[in-house]
Design an enzyme around this catalytic site. Structure first.
Site, PDB file in Angstrom:
ATOM      1  N   ASP A  15       3.096   4.378  -7.515  1.00 33.93           N
ATOM      2  CA  ASP A  15       3.344   4.670  -5.906  1.00 33.93           C
ATOM      3  C   ASP A  15       3.516   6.075  -6.228  1.00 33.93           C
ATOM      4  OD1 ASP A  15       2.508   2.090  -6.532  1.00 33.93           O
ATOM      5  OD2 ASP A  15       4.987   1.905  -5.366  1.00 33.93           O
ATOM      6  N   LEU A  36       0.425  -0.591  -0.289  1.00 36.46           N
ATOM      7  CA  LEU A  36       0.092   0.138  -0.141  1.00 36.46           C
ATOM      8  C   LEU A  36       0.376   0.892  -0.186  1.00 36.46           C
ATOM      9  CD1 LEU A  36      -2.778  -0.915   2.589  1.00 36.46           C
ATOM     10  CD2 LEU A  36      -2.723  -1.447   0.282  1.00 36.46           C
ATOM     11  N   SER A  37       1.802   0.682  -0.791  1.00 36.39           N
ATOM     12  CA  SER A  37       3.289   2.646  -0.510  1.00 36.39           C
ATOM     13  C   SER A  37       3.183   3.182   0.711  1.00 36.39           C
ATOM     14  CB  SER A  37       2.718   3.626  -1.539  1.00 36.39           C
ATOM     15  OG  SER A  37       2.753   2.390  -2.787  1.00 36.39           O
TER      16      SER A  37
HETATM   17  C1  GLA Z   1       5.346  -1.844  -6.855  1.00 35.77           C
HETATM   18  C2  GLA Z   1       5.799  -0.815  -7.512  1.00 35.77           C
HETATM   19  C3  GLA Z   1       4.928  -0.132  -8.289  1.00 35.77           C
HETATM   20  C4  GLA Z   1       3.934  -0.852  -9.420  1.00 35.77           C
HETATM   21  C5  GLA Z   1       3.595  -2.305  -8.397  1.00 35.77           C
HETATM   22  C6  GLA Z   1       3.422  -3.025  -9.437  1.00 35.77           C
HETATM   23  O1  GLA Z   1       4.406  -1.205  -6.019  1.00 35.77           O
HETATM   24  O2  GLA Z   1       6.555   0.494  -6.594  1.00 35.77           O
HETATM   25  O3  GLA Z   1       5.880   1.091  -8.985  1.00 35.77           O
HETATM   26  O4  GLA Z   1       5.113  -2.026 -10.712  1.00 35.77           O
HETATM   27  O5  GLA Z   1       4.355  -2.856  -8.269  1.00 35.77           O
HETATM   28  O6  GLA Z   1       1.792  -2.462 -10.432  1.00 35.77           O
END
Ligand code: GLA
Length: 387
Positions: free
Chosen positions: A173, A126-127
């Site tokens: 993200d 979830l970043s």
């Molecule tokens: C991670 C990466 C993103 C993207 C997703 C897959 O979250 O940080 O940049 O590539 O995976 O969609």
């Protein structure tokens, strides 16, 4: 978030109650559809969450930087005297990587006290990392009057993640976290960075995020492996057409893959990227037409493609998704983020949400021995000052 309590913690750590720190917030993100397309120049459709990272920050005299967080014990005190080096396995790499980008732009910084608090689960897809990066960037930008645009800060945060932290992510993200808009999802072309906010109107349905709570394992190395498989596909397809990335091919060209790519694995990876781009475009279209049922079908197809062609799911994600699909009121459900663990995102009829969480929790525990967590997020604005 109890801001008084958070400010009190800041004073307990750093003293000097006469100088008030400034409060910033940066969301986490969930991607609704368009996975593993960003680094292939494709389409994504993420939105910013009301879960994220809070930062209380205050300028001090001198050149000392002090980093602490409510989430971990680890504290760092360091001096501003040139570019920083990676601090090993530490959360402080995220802010330090961003500070390096400010230093590279010759922004004049001074001593600072930082106190972070994050309520996005770590390593859950979830970043949480983009959220820490962007909250640091917007805070420095405002405190030092550097007048950087959101896009510049998004790119600087991505660079911090790629070059300082060492995770070779795409731009989705940081972009979602920076450009989030309340109650909207972001339809982003990761090649041109052209984007459109699309209202996320789900009528009698809502979003539920389910966390596998699987320990993060090989995600980063598998992620890099997928990236290089896509690069191989591009090279092979260049004898068909002078493409720069896989997203320059459209769905009608998918049949050419057999002819130009011998390796069945590389071929499958390319097929996922091309088909996923098609799904994102259709998903945005049907959402605008209020056709949530079709949106859900596309989410389901996206997961199936990530499982079969891209092979980034795994037992835990598949159990949540395929057991979830058997339950009443489930419109669509898929993994979100890099995969291999982390979370799923589902659209569920509101009336069935409680039963979805109860039943899925029990089935998942029985099948995997793990207890999942559920979140019912609101869609929030991007990173900025809140007080
Ligand atoms: C991670 C990466 C993103 C993207 C997703 C897959 O979250 O940080 O940049 O590539 O995976 O969609």
């Amino acid at each position: 978030m109890d801001t008084n309590n958070f400010t009190e913690k800041f004073y307990e750590k750093y003293g000097n109650r006469s100088d008030k720190p400034v409060l910033f917030f940066s969301p986490g993100r969930v991607n609704l559809i368009g996975e593993h397309t960003d680094y292939n120049g494709g389409f994504v459709f993420p939105c910013a969450l009301n879960y994220g990272t809070y930062l209380l920050i205050r300028k001090i005299k001198g050149t000392t930087l002090k980093f602490s967080t409510i989430n971990f014990k680890e504290y760092l005190e360091t001096e501003l005297k040139g570019l920083f080096l990676n601090t090993g396995k530490s959360w402080t790499n995220y802010p330090l990587g961003v500070i390096n980008e400010f230093i590279k732009k010759e922004c004049k910084l001074s001593g600072l006290e930082f106190l972070y608090y994050g309520d996005v689960p770590n390593g859950a897809g979830l970043s949480s990392s983009a959220s820490i990066e962007m909250v640091t960037a917007v805070a420095l930008n405002e405190l030092f009057g550097t007048a950087l645009s959101t896009l510049e800060m998004v790119k600087m945060s991505q660079k911090a993640e790629n070059e300082f932290v060492g995770m070779n992510c795409g731009i989705m993200d940081q972009f979602a976290v920076g450009f989030g808009k309340k109650d909207n999802a972001i339809f982003l072309n990761c090649d041109t960075l052209f984007f459109e906010n699309v209202p996320l109107v789900l009528s009698d349905c809502s979003l539920i995020i389910s966390n596998t709570n699987k320990r993060r394992g090989l995600t980063d190395s598998k992620y890099n492996e997928r990236r290089s498989e896509c690069d191989q596909a591009v090279k092979l397809l260049q004898s068909y057409k002078p493409i720069r990335n896989l997203s320059e091919l459209n769905i009608s060209e998918i049949n050419f893959l057999d002819k130009y790519i011998r390796d069945p694995v590389v071929r499958k990876r390319a097929r996922h990227v091309i088909s996923e781009n098609g799904r994102v475009v259709e998903a945005v279209k049907v959402l605008k037409e209020n056709n949530i049922i079709r949106f859900g079908e596309l989410m389901n197809q996206s997961h199936d493609s990530l499982k079969e062609d891209y092979e980034v799911t795994g037992t835990e994600l598949d159990t949540l998704v395929y057991e979830g699909r058997k339950l009443p009121g489930v419109i669509g459900t898929r993994m979100t983020g890099a995969g291999f663990g982390g979370c799923t995102i589902s659209i569920i009829r509101k009336a069935d949400s409680a039963e979805f969480m109860n039943t899925l929790s029990a089935v998942y525990l029985k099948k995997t021995g793990l207890v999942p967590d559920f979140y019912q997020p609101e869609i929030s604005d991007g990173a900025g000052r809140i007080q």
